[in-house]
Design a protein around this motif. Sequence first.
Motif, PDB file in Angstrom:
ATOM      1  N   MET A   1       0.805  -1.231  -0.204  1.00  0.00           N
ATOM      2  CA  MET A   1      -0.094   0.111  -0.042  1.00  0.00           C
ATOM      3  C   MET A   1       0.948   1.089   0.074  1.00  0.00           C
ATOM      4  SD  MET A   1      -3.013  -1.017   2.628  1.00  0.00           S
ATOM      5  CE  MET A   1      -3.775   0.568   2.354  1.00  0.00           C
ATOM      6  N   LEU A   2       1.850   1.240   0.884  1.00  0.00           N
ATOM      7  CA  LEU A   2       2.959   2.102   0.737  1.00  0.00           C
ATOM      8  C   LEU A   2       3.575   2.754  -0.640  1.00  0.00           C
ATOM      9  CD1 LEU A   2       4.274   4.192   2.508  1.00  0.00           C
ATOM     10  CD2 LEU A   2       6.236   2.492   3.064  1.00  0.00           C
ATOM     11  N   HIS A   3       3.812   1.437  -1.495  1.00  0.00           N
ATOM     12  CA  HIS A   3       4.293   1.819  -2.731  1.00  0.00           C
ATOM     13  C   HIS A   3       3.234   2.546  -3.660  1.00  0.00           C
ATOM     14  CE1 HIS A   3       8.045   0.149  -1.873  1.00  0.00           C
ATOM     15  NE2 HIS A   3       7.964  -1.167  -1.983  1.00  0.00           N
ATOM     16  N   LEU A   4       2.168   2.042  -3.521  1.00  0.00           N
ATOM     17  CA  LEU A   4       0.938   2.417  -4.367  1.00  0.00           C
ATOM     18  C   LEU A   4       0.632   3.850  -4.006  1.00  0.00           C
ATOM     19  CD1 LEU A   4      -1.291   1.662  -6.428  1.00  0.00           C
ATOM     20  CD2 LEU A   4      -2.733   0.703  -4.683  1.00  0.00           C
ATOM     21  N   PHE A   5       0.511   4.307  -2.682  1.00  0.00           N
ATOM     22  CA  PHE A   5       0.235   5.502  -2.276  1.00  0.00           C
ATOM     23  C   PHE A   5       1.162   6.600  -2.855  1.00  0.00           C
ATOM     24  CE2 PHE A   5       1.154   8.787   1.404  1.00  0.00           C
ATOM     25  CZ  PHE A   5       0.217   9.506   0.955  1.00  0.00           C
ATOM     26  N   THR A   6       2.802   6.158  -2.484  1.00  0.00           N
ATOM     27  CA  THR A   6       3.640   6.959  -3.335  1.00  0.00           C
ATOM     28  C   THR A   6       3.670   7.471  -4.833  1.00  0.00           C
ATOM     29  OG1 THR A   6       5.142   5.439  -3.008  1.00  0.00           O
ATOM     30  CG2 THR A   6       5.208   6.727  -1.287  1.00  0.00           C
ATOM     31  N   GLN A   7       3.305   6.174  -5.349  1.00  0.00           N
ATOM     32  CA  GLN A   7       2.907   6.256  -6.871  1.00  0.00           C
ATOM     33  C   GLN A   7       1.978   6.963  -7.383  1.00  0.00           C
ATOM     34  OE1 GLN A   7       5.231   5.186  -9.186  1.00  0.00           O
ATOM     35  NE2 GLN A   7       4.101   6.409 -10.446  1.00  0.00           N
ATOM     36  N   ASN A   8       0.748   6.803  -6.482  1.00  0.00           N
ATOM     37  CA  ASN A   8      -0.389   7.657  -6.880  1.00  0.00           C
ATOM     38  C   ASN A   8      -0.148   9.105  -6.794  1.00  0.00           C
ATOM     39  OD1 ASN A   8      -2.043   5.410  -7.350  1.00  0.00           O
ATOM     40  ND2 ASN A   8      -3.040   5.351  -5.462  1.00  0.00           N
ATOM     41  N   HIS A   9       0.651   9.318  -5.568  1.00  0.00           N
ATOM     42  CA  HIS A   9       0.853  10.734  -5.269  1.00  0.00           C
ATOM     43  C   HIS A   9       1.675  11.512  -6.505  1.00  0.00           C
ATOM     44  CE1 HIS A   9       3.533  14.076  -3.401  1.00  0.00           C
ATOM     45  NE2 HIS A   9       2.234  14.710  -3.339  1.00  0.00           N
ATOM     46  N   GLN A  10       2.622  10.749  -6.972  1.00  0.00           N
ATOM     47  CA  GLN A  10       3.319  11.158  -8.370  1.00  0.00           C
ATOM     48  C   GLN A  10       2.480  11.352  -9.382  1.00  0.00           C
ATOM     49  OE1 GLN A  10       6.702  12.156  -8.104  1.00  0.00           O
ATOM     50  NE2 GLN A  10       6.238  11.313  -5.808  1.00  0.00           N
ATOM     51  N   ASN A  11       1.600  10.554  -9.267  1.00  0.00           N
ATOM     52  CA  ASN A  11       0.467  10.765 -10.460  1.00  0.00           C
ATOM     53  C   ASN A  11      -0.292  12.071 -10.425  1.00  0.00           C
ATOM     54  OD1 ASN A  11       1.507   8.573 -11.964  1.00  0.00           O
ATOM     55  ND2 ASN A  11       0.219   7.220 -11.023  1.00  0.00           N
ATOM     56  N   ILE A  12      -0.404  12.510  -9.090  1.00  0.00           N
ATOM     57  CA  ILE A  12      -1.399  13.886  -9.051  1.00  0.00           C
ATOM     58  C   ILE A  12      -0.703  14.989  -8.612  1.00  0.00           C
ATOM     59  CG2 ILE A  12      -1.958  13.250  -6.552  1.00  0.00           C
ATOM     60  CD1 ILE A  12      -4.930  13.989  -7.413  1.00  0.00           C
ATOM     61  N   ARG A  13       0.429  14.907  -8.263  1.00  0.00           N
ATOM     62  CA  ARG A  13       1.175  16.085  -7.651  1.00  0.00           C
ATOM     63  C   ARG A  13       1.229  17.418  -8.362  1.00  0.00           C
ATOM     64  NH1 ARG A  13       7.089  16.030  -7.654  1.00  0.00           N
ATOM     65  NH2 ARG A  13       6.945  17.241  -5.702  1.00  0.00           N
ATOM     66  N   ASN A  14       1.436  17.018  -9.773  1.00  0.00           N
ATOM     67  CA  ASN A  14       1.590  17.911 -10.841  1.00  0.00           C
ATOM     68  C   ASN A  14       0.210  18.719 -11.177  1.00  0.00           C
ATOM     69  OD1 ASN A  14       4.314  18.507 -10.320  1.00  0.00           O
ATOM     70  ND2 ASN A  14       4.712  16.603 -11.612  1.00  0.00           N
ATOM     71  N   GLU A  15      -0.750  17.681 -10.928  1.00  0.00           N
ATOM     72  CA  GLU A  15      -2.213  18.288 -11.337  1.00  0.00           C
ATOM     73  C   GLU A  15      -3.101  19.204 -10.667  1.00  0.00           C
ATOM     74  OE1 GLU A  15      -3.057  16.945 -14.135  1.00  0.00           O
ATOM     75  OE2 GLU A  15      -1.724  15.439 -14.667  1.00  0.00           O
ATOM     76  N   PHE A  16      -3.646  19.734 -10.858  1.00  0.00           N
ATOM     77  CA  PHE A  16      -4.635  20.746  -9.855  1.00  0.00           C
ATOM     78  C   PHE A  16      -3.577  21.913  -9.146  1.00  0.00           C
ATOM     79  CE2 PHE A  16      -6.874  16.581 -10.055  1.00  0.00           C
ATOM     80  CZ  PHE A  16      -7.946  17.018 -10.557  1.00  0.00           C
ATOM     81  N   ILE A  17      -2.814  22.607 -10.234  1.00  0.00           N
ATOM     82  CA  ILE A  17      -1.998  23.263  -9.628  1.00  0.00           C
ATOM     83  C   ILE A  17      -2.351  24.111  -8.403  1.00  0.00           C
ATOM     84  CG2 ILE A  17      -0.246  25.078 -10.362  1.00  0.00           C
ATOM     85  CD1 ILE A  17       0.399  22.171 -11.302  1.00  0.00           C
ATOM     86  N   TRP A  18      -3.436  24.769  -8.770  1.00  0.00           N
ATOM     87  CA  TRP A  18      -4.126  25.872  -7.620  1.00  0.00           C
ATOM     88  C   TRP A  18      -4.758  25.069  -6.480  1.00  0.00           C
ATOM     89  CZ3 TRP A  18      -1.631  30.050  -8.933  1.00  0.00           C
ATOM     90  CH2 TRP A  18      -1.246  30.269 -10.025  1.00  0.00           C
ATOM     91  N   GLN A  19      -4.965  23.784  -6.527  1.00  0.00           N
ATOM     92  CA  GLN A  19      -5.768  23.341  -5.295  1.00  0.00           C
ATOM     93  C   GLN A  19      -4.660  22.785  -4.168  1.00  0.00           C
ATOM     94  OE1 GLN A  19      -8.935  22.721  -5.232  1.00  0.00           O
ATOM     95  NE2 GLN A  19      -8.998  23.785  -7.150  1.00  0.00           N
ATOM     96  N   GLU A  20      -5.262  22.629  -3.087  1.00  0.00           N
ATOM     97  CA  GLU A  20      -4.730  22.341  -1.665  1.00  0.00           C
ATOM     98  C   GLU A  20      -3.725  21.066  -1.865  1.00  0.00           C
ATOM     99  OE1 GLU A  20      -2.772  22.029   1.458  1.00  0.00           O
ATOM    100  OE2 GLU A  20      -4.226  23.921   1.455  1.00  0.00           O
TER     101      GLU A  20
END
Length: 331
Positions: A8-27
């Motif tokens: 789950m840890l690996h999946l979470f960090t990979q998921n974060h990489q997939n969204i961290r550059n999206e929704f630039i103006w969001q929290e």
Amino acid sequence: MNQKVESMLHLFTQNHQNIRNEFIWQEPMAKRLAALAYAMEGQPLNAEAIKEHHQMIKSEVGAFSSFRGMLSVYVAAALSLNPEPGQLLENTLYVYELLREQGFWRNDYLVISAFEIAENAKKIDYEHTAARAMAFYDEMKANHRFQISSDDYIFAAMLALTDMDVHQGANKVKAIYIRLREEFSRFTSKNSLLTLAQMLALGGSTEYCAENVAKLNRALRIRKIKLDKTYTLPSLGVLSLLNQDPCDLANELNAVTDYLRAQKGFGALSVSVQELQLYAVSLMTHAHIGDEQAGVTKAGVTTSVTNLLIAQQVALIASMAAMSAAAAASC
């Protein structure tokens, strides 16, 4: 490290990489929470689906709606994981107005409260559940005049979804709170102790729950792990409900937080220690609960797996919203 936790840890960090550059103006916290929501479901994050449902939310509410607030990306992610997202959003908006009619104020906490009721209650029970949420909130406010605030909306809603009598449930929260005050330092945040009491009441508590939390805290403190802070105290309660050796929990918690800290986007300048610990505890709890439900017994009493998962989720969301609000206020 537990193999399920590691996965789950690996999946979470990979998921974060997939969204961290999206929704630039969001929290950013909300984006990390969205990544965690997908990981909890064992799914890789679908950024396009989240964007689609984020747009759906925007099309259904006004420009100044709380649904466009700091947790909007998380709500969009949660909708995208539901088989009937359009209906769920419609129901959530309806419940939101029901809660407003009861006297709750518009804010991010109320959005999550409405979402949890819409997702977990039958539509025929929405009005009744909204009324119970207000009744729980009023009773807790009477018992904890100086601690209760809008961040307790979510727990009031979740308590309303249980079969607990309102008066007895509120008094159960009060009794746990009093015992926690006896077990913890007078310098411990009273608001956090109330949140912990609500979480323990929701997740299923025993006669010795306060003592168990304090015992685990002492064991973790010896190992230089401080979960008794403002935002992480409820997570300490979640861990106390697991039937795990404190030394093993401490070692695993250290391993998970160390791994997260080393990942891109989780450095000290981006994510605080408390936020990092919240993710670690959430991943650990979810993994251990899924282990043949073996980790949810304490003092001979079996805790509902569903309630414990909900308690952990609600505690995390409430903490994240509070942290985000505090960060915004300091700017």
